[in-house]
Design a protein around this motif. Structure first.
Motif, mmCIF file in Angstrom:
data_model
loop_
_atom_site.group_PDB
_atom_site.id
_atom_site.type_symbol
_atom_site.label_atom_id
_atom_site.label_comp_id
_atom_site.label_asym_id
_atom_site.label_seq_id
_atom_site.Cartn_x
_atom_site.Cartn_y
_atom_site.Cartn_z
ATOM 1 N N GLY A 1 -29.901 -34.132 -12.422
ATOM 2 C CA GLY A 1 -28.527 -33.684 -12.643
ATOM 3 C C GLY A 1 -28.476 -32.712 -13.810
ATOM 4 N N VAL A 2 -27.909 -31.536 -13.586
ATOM 5 C CA VAL A 2 -27.787 -30.536 -14.653
ATOM 6 C C VAL A 2 -26.351 -30.484 -15.154
ATOM 7 N N SER A 3 -26.175 -29.889 -16.324
ATOM 8 C CA SER A 3 -24.836 -29.807 -16.883
ATOM 9 C C SER A 3 -24.751 -28.658 -17.872
ATOM 10 N N GLY A 4 -23.625 -27.941 -17.831
ATOM 11 C CA GLY A 4 -23.484 -26.842 -18.780
ATOM 12 C C GLY A 4 -22.070 -26.364 -18.964
ATOM 13 N N THR B 1 -28.442 -23.984 -12.736
ATOM 14 C CA THR B 1 -29.097 -24.764 -11.691
ATOM 15 C C THR B 1 -30.578 -24.428 -11.596
ATOM 16 N N ARG B 2 -30.956 -23.179 -11.875
ATOM 17 C CA ARG B 2 -32.373 -22.815 -11.849
ATOM 18 C C ARG B 2 -33.176 -23.609 -12.874
ATOM 19 N N VAL B 3 -32.566 -23.883 -14.005
ATOM 20 C CA VAL B 3 -33.234 -24.714 -15.010
ATOM 21 C C VAL B 3 -33.485 -26.111 -14.443
ATOM 22 N N GLY B 4 -32.471 -26.683 -13.799
ATOM 23 C CA GLY B 4 -32.633 -27.992 -13.194
ATOM 24 C C GLY B 4 -33.689 -28.011 -12.116
ATOM 25 N N GLN B 5 -33.761 -26.935 -11.328
ATOM 26 C CA GLN B 5 -34.765 -26.836 -10.272
ATOM 27 C C GLN B 5 -36.174 -26.864 -10.857
ATOM 28 N N LEU B 6 -36.370 -26.144 -11.936
ATOM 29 C CA LEU B 6 -37.678 -26.139 -12.594
ATOM 30 C C LEU B 6 -38.059 -27.541 -13.064
ATOM 31 N N ILE C 1 -32.943 -34.041 -4.826
ATOM 32 C CA ILE C 1 -31.849 -33.079 -4.926
ATOM 33 C C ILE C 1 -31.585 -32.672 -6.373
ATOM 34 N N ILE C 2 -30.904 -31.541 -6.505
ATOM 35 C CA ILE C 2 -30.280 -31.141 -7.759
ATOM 36 C C ILE C 2 -28.790 -31.421 -7.639
ATOM 37 N N ASP C 3 -28.240 -32.146 -8.589
ATOM 38 C CA ASP C 3 -26.794 -32.323 -8.682
ATOM 39 C C ASP C 3 -26.304 -31.325 -9.726
ATOM 40 N N LEU C 4 -25.571 -30.294 -9.253
ATOM 41 C CA LEU C 4 -25.211 -29.187 -10.137
ATOM 42 C C LEU C 4 -23.825 -29.380 -10.741
ATOM 43 N N VAL D 1 -18.668 -23.181 -8.944
ATOM 44 C CA VAL D 1 -19.885 -23.859 -9.391
ATOM 45 C C VAL D 1 -20.773 -24.181 -8.197
ATOM 46 N N LYS D 2 -20.172 -24.705 -7.139
ATOM 47 C CA LYS D 2 -20.949 -25.027 -5.936
ATOM 48 C C LYS D 2 -21.533 -23.761 -5.310
ATOM 49 N N LYS D 3 -20.732 -22.701 -5.195
ATOM 50 C CA LYS D 3 -21.205 -21.465 -4.565
ATOM 51 C C LYS D 3 -22.347 -20.825 -5.347
ATOM 52 N N GLY D 4 -22.265 -20.868 -6.652
ATOM 53 C CA GLY D 4 -23.333 -20.299 -7.458
ATOM 54 C C GLY D 4 -24.573 -21.165 -7.474
ATOM 55 N N GLY D 5 -24.380 -22.462 -7.624
ATOM 56 C CA GLY D 5 -25.515 -23.366 -7.747
ATOM 57 C C GLY D 5 -26.295 -23.561 -6.473
ATOM 58 N N VAL D 6 -25.618 -23.526 -5.331
ATOM 59 C CA VAL D 6 -26.287 -23.833 -4.073
ATOM 60 C C VAL D 6 -27.342 -22.783 -3.726
ATOM 61 N N MET D 7 -27.201 -21.583 -4.282
ATOM 62 C CA MET D 7 -28.184 -20.528 -4.032
ATOM 63 C C MET D 7 -29.415 -20.670 -4.933
ATOM 64 N N ALA D 8 -29.339 -21.529 -5.909
ATOM 65 C CA ALA D 8 -30.408 -21.622 -6.905
ATOM 66 C C ALA D 8 -31.382 -22.760 -6.631
ATOM 67 N N SER D 9 -31.111 -23.580 -5.629
ATOM 68 C CA SER D 9 -31.955 -24.736 -5.372
ATOM 69 C C SER D 9 -32.147 -24.933 -3.872
ATOM 70 N N SER D 10 -33.324 -25.419 -3.518
ATOM 71 C CA SER D 10 -33.599 -25.713 -2.111
ATOM 72 C C SER D 10 -32.729 -26.854 -1.605
ATOM 73 N N TYR D 11 -32.483 -27.824 -2.459
ATOM 74 C CA TYR D 11 -31.740 -29.019 -2.052
ATOM 75 C C TYR D 11 -30.678 -29.349 -3.092
#
Length: 454
Positions: free
Chosen positions: A219-222, A253-258, A273-276, A316-326
């Protein structure tokens, strides 16, 4: 491909804007631990958790040190215990022994919280489910790190009002048993509609039966990062506003993916999953309410708040969903009161009420979260609050939740201190009119007509 240069781009966000990975949560299936002998069951649970999670904390710390990314919490979620304990537990007290085992295992491996002391009863309760729910007050009073959740409704099945009624009583009992700590036990209990199987955030995390044997969820947060980005486009139109939120959510979200990929590789456990989500903390500058004010509100709760929150959540959802596979879990903006300094300020200014918070839950990630209410609130009123929130989730096909804390011995306007990430909160008034006859009808509220999609 994610690389260290993308992380370097976020150094300023980390050092100045409160960017963090809020949690690495290791989900563990306990289905293979089931045994009719309670002692054997407890032993199996302890051994599996302490084996699989042995390196969770050290792995998280190594990633923090290597990449300079704060990872605030390391947590565990397990299969809903009402399923795991159904063969061995013949009374509520039997379930309390499992809670103590979970707590012991969590302390052994060093995680902050362990979630999954849970039951899924959206259509009806088995005897095992009811035993677990009735055990929750004792379980939360006798443990430090155990978190509990109960899913009482869904869009497909309706709302189990028998469970809703019972939970009103259990929340008050939990408050009473933990009154020496300002009824803190209730902060570790959440009631859901449409609970996701892969939520990494406490207190509602559990490892769903559709999941594999073990999985890493992050889970990421910012909120502070989004707030700072919006300061640079103050006064611009909605198109610019939305684009700014989307781009910022992508980077976060890219940070969380890493982190998720690294933790998965090092522990040899699949990435889930990533929870963005934008999950606030009591720290100044780390507030969802402050983002709403930056969008143009005097206080969270002012006219326009629900629209501003809907916009924020969607971008937030629209931006984050492109940054992670799941992408999964809850994903969006959280609006807890005690954990968000801006929300607290809004309550104290008279801008924010429980009724307005309920309206905001129609468009945010979860629901009525970390709200302190008077300790003399009737159990039926608490059940009515739960029922209202479950109805919002059921009809709107979204996850909603209630985490209210009736603080025994305190009333409206007093302040209650929870400490740490849980923060502090002013006690908010609740509607004084009774819903007892409604709550006491029993049975189930049917699913809405649009649930028939087969």
């Amino acid at each position: 491909m994610i690389n260290i240069f993308e992380v370097s781009e976020t150094n300023k966000m980390i050092s100045e804007e409160n960017l963090d990975v809020r949690t690495i949560t290791l989900g563990i299936s306990l289905l293979d631990c089931i045994d009719a002998d309670l002692d054997v069951l407890n032993r199996n649970i302890y051994n599996k958790i302490t084996t699989l999670a042995e390196n969770l904390v050290s792995t998280g710390e190594a990633i923090e040190n290597e990449y300079g990314i704060p990872i605030v919490n390391k947590r565990i979620s397990v299969t809903p215990i009402a399923l795991v304990g159904s063969s061995a537990c013949k009374k509520p007290e039997d379930y309390v022994t499992i809670a103590r085992t979970l707590d012991k295992a969590a302390k052994k491996v060093g995680v902050n919280f362990i979630g999954g002391y849970s039951a899924l009863v959206s259509k009806g309760m088995t005897q095992s489910d009811e035993y677990l729910i009735r055990s929750i007050p004792q379980a939360l009073a006798q443990t430090e790190r155990v978190c509990s959740s109960v899913n009482v409704g869904s869009t497909k099945t309706g709302i189990d009002m028998d469970a809703v009624r019972l939970l009103g009583d259990m929340i008050l009992e939990t408050a009473e048993l933990t009154k020496e700590n300002d009824s803190l036990g209730c902060a570790k209990l959440v009631v859901f509609c449409n609970a996701p199987d892969d939520n990494p955030f406490m207190a509602g995390a559990f490892h769903g039966v559709t999941e594999g044997d073990a999985v890493i969820n992050v889970g990421v947060s910012g909120p502070g990062v989004v707030k700072r980005a919006l300061e640079k486009v103050r006064g611009e139109n909605f198109e610019v506003l939305c684009e700014t939120i989307k781009k910022t959510a992508f980077k976060v979200t890219r940070v969380g993916q890493l982190v998720a990929q690294e933790a998965s590789r090092r522990m040899n456990i699949p990435f889930g999953i990533i929870d963005l989500s934008l999950a606030p903390t009591p720290a100044i500058g780390d507030s969802v309410a402050d983002i709403l004010c930056e969008i143009g509100l005097e206080y969270a709760g002012a006219p326009g708040t629900t629209a501003a929150l809907a916009l924020l959540n969607d971008q937030v959802k629209k931006g984050g969903v492109m940054a992670s596979s799941y992408v999964g879990g809850l994903s969006g903006a959280f609006i807890p009161v005690s954990e968000d300094q801006g929300m607290i300020d809004s309550v104290q200014a008279g801008a924010l009420t429980i009724e307005k918070l309920e309206a905001m839950t129609c468009v945010c990630s979860v629901g009525l979260d970390m709200i302190a209410i008077p300790g003399d609130t009737p159990a039926t009123t608490i059940s009515g609050i739960i029922a209202d929130e479950m109805a919002i989730g059921m009809v709107n096909q979204k996850t909603t939740a209630v985490r209210v804390i009736p603080v025994i011995g305190k009333g409206v306007g007093e302040i209650v201190e929870f400490g740490g990430l849980l923060g502090y909160a002013p006690i908010m008034p609740v509607n004084k009119f009774s819903c007892a006859d409604f709550v006491n009808r029993g049975g189930r509220i049917p699913a809405p007509i649009h649930s028939f999609k087969n």
